[in-house]
Enzyme design. Structure first.
Site, PDB file in Angstrom:
ATOM      1  N   HIS A   1       0.842  -1.208   0.000  1.00  0.00           N
ATOM      2  CA  HIS A   1       0.000   0.000   0.000  1.00  0.00           C
ATOM      3  C   HIS A   1       0.875   1.255   0.000  1.00  0.00           C
ATOM      4  CE1 HIS A   1       0.745  -0.787   4.248  1.00  0.00           C
ATOM      5  NE2 HIS A   1       0.273   0.403   4.586  1.00  0.00           N
TER       6      HIS A   1
ATOM      7  N   HIS B   1       1.363   3.901   1.995  1.00  0.00           N
ATOM      8  CA  HIS B   1       1.955   4.596   3.148  1.00  0.00           C
ATOM      9  C   HIS B   1       3.484   4.583   3.067  1.00  0.00           C
ATOM     10  CE1 HIS B   1      -1.993   3.915   5.586  1.00  0.00           C
ATOM     11  NE2 HIS B   1      -2.047   4.968   4.804  1.00  0.00           N
TER      12      HIS B   1
ATOM     13  N   ASP C   1       5.937   4.183   5.022  1.00  0.00           N
ATOM     14  CA  ASP C   1       6.773   3.150   5.662  1.00  0.00           C
ATOM     15  C   ASP C   1       6.695   1.811   4.922  1.00  0.00           C
ATOM     16  OD1 ASP C   1       4.086   3.043   6.645  1.00  0.00           O
ATOM     17  OD2 ASP C   1       4.714   1.822   8.348  1.00  0.00           O
ATOM     18  N   HIS C   2       5.960   1.783   3.821  1.00  0.00           N
ATOM     19  CA  HIS C   2       5.895   0.588   2.959  1.00  0.00           C
ATOM     20  C   HIS C   2       6.386   0.913   1.538  1.00  0.00           C
ATOM     21  CE1 HIS C   2       3.692  -1.865   5.923  1.00  0.00           C
ATOM     22  NE2 HIS C   2       3.376  -0.667   6.362  1.00  0.00           N
TER      23      HIS C   2
ATOM     24  N   HIS D   1      -7.699  -0.432   5.085  1.00  0.00           N
ATOM     25  CA  HIS D   1      -6.601   0.373   5.632  1.00  0.00           C
ATOM     26  C   HIS D   1      -6.245   1.452   4.614  1.00  0.00           C
ATOM     27  CE1 HIS D   1      -3.155   1.185   8.190  1.00  0.00           C
ATOM     28  NE2 HIS D   1      -2.340   1.087   7.137  1.00  0.00           N
TER      29      HIS D   1
ATOM     30  N   ASP E   1      -0.608  -4.092   5.911  1.00  0.00           N
ATOM     31  CA  ASP E   1      -1.277  -3.588   7.112  1.00  0.00           C
ATOM     32  C   ASP E   1      -2.776  -3.903   7.102  1.00  0.00           C
ATOM     33  OD1 ASP E   1       1.194  -2.610   7.761  1.00  0.00           O
ATOM     34  OD2 ASP E   1       0.625  -0.491   7.775  1.00  0.00           O
TER      35      ASP E   1
ATOM     36  N   HIS F   1       4.178  -5.430  10.160  1.00  0.00           N
ATOM     37  CA  HIS F   1       4.737  -4.898  11.407  1.00  0.00           C
ATOM     38  C   HIS F   1       4.809  -5.966  12.488  1.00  0.00           C
ATOM     39  CE1 HIS F   1       4.464  -0.535  10.378  1.00  0.00           C
ATOM     40  NE2 HIS F   1       3.448  -0.937   9.632  1.00  0.00           N
TER      41      HIS F   1
END
Length: 258
Positions: free
Chosen positions: A54, A56, A58-59, A112, A135, A174
């Protein structure tokens, strides 16, 4: 097929998926490209694909950099997710191959984010089955409903992902397992399998080891968000339908401070 965890940032995981016959590899969510490429080099593999779950940061935040470092790299992401650096957009049911033996199926698992993709990965050479859930599905938990509804998360978790074969290994984005299981016990205090897995997860973390992967079967036994079809769980949280229960449990989790 071989899968290698690459811990990134504070609690993220990237994963290398290796086709052992061709020594070709894909990477899921390479947020720290240099670290990922170091692991690829140690294992003597040729990186071919990036699988982004996705948008975001941090991905997807390492996509542009890894493309610079590996010319010709293909970067996959969800059609409606506007993934940074994406070269190839995926819809539900799209299929990719890695090397000679590994097949990758794109599963649209929104909520999400609108275009969140989970990747179901199988190999001709062995019986290993894996799903990379970003996530959407965590071990004993699920992602926050940033861009979707309880109905969508129900479809993603309890229809799409729950329908995968029970031995499928679950690799999530995570390391949230201990906190998720502590919360799960507040929803189902009498579920012995949750207590047992919590004890195991705490030991893993004390030893500096990951609690990932889980399996679809374990999630159906210990993850409250995947157990909302059970009338007794709906009753415990004062709800009359699976979707209502899922929304209620997510609200409780959002407020829970452990």
């Amino acid at each position: 097929m071989k899968i290698i965890h690459v811990p990134c940032l504070e609690d993220n995981y990237s994963y290398l998926i290796i086709d052992e016959t061709s020594r070709e590899a894909a990477v899921v969510d390479p947020v720290e490209p240099e670290k990922v490429l170091g692991v690829a080099k140690e294992n003597g593999v040729n990186l071919k694909l990036v699988l982004t779950t996705h948008h975001h940061w941090d991905h997807a935040g390492g996509n542009d950099k890894i493309k610079q470092l590996v010319p010709g790299l293909k970067v996959y992401g969800g059609l409606v997710d506007n993934v940074r650096g994406c070269t190839d957009k995926l819809e539900n049911g799209d299929k990719l191959s890695l090397g000679t033996d590994v097949s990758i199926l794109s599963l649209h698992t929104p909520c999400h984010t609108k275009g969140h993709i989970s990747y179901y990965v199988t190999s001709k050479e062995d019986k290993d089955l894996a799903v990379f859930t970003g996530d959407t599905l965590f071990v004993a938990g699920c992602g926050k409903f940033f861009e979707g509804t309880a109905e969508q998360m129900y479809q993603s978790l309890c229809v799409t992902l729950a329908s995968l074969p029970k031995p499928t290994q679950v690799y999530c984005g995570h390391e949230y397992t201990v906190k998720n299981l502590q919360f799960a016990l507040t929803v189902e205090p009498d579920n012995g399998k949750i207590a047992q897995k919590l004890s195991w997860a705490q030991h893993q973390r004390q030893e500096g080891l990951p609690t990932v992967p889980s399996t679809i079967e374990e999630e159906l036994e210990t993850n409250p968000f995947m157990r909302v079809d059970l009338p007794e769980l709906q009753e415990r949280v004062g709800c009359k339908s699976p979707v209502e229960a899922l929304g209620e449990i997510r609200q409780r989790k959002d407020k829970w401070r452990g």
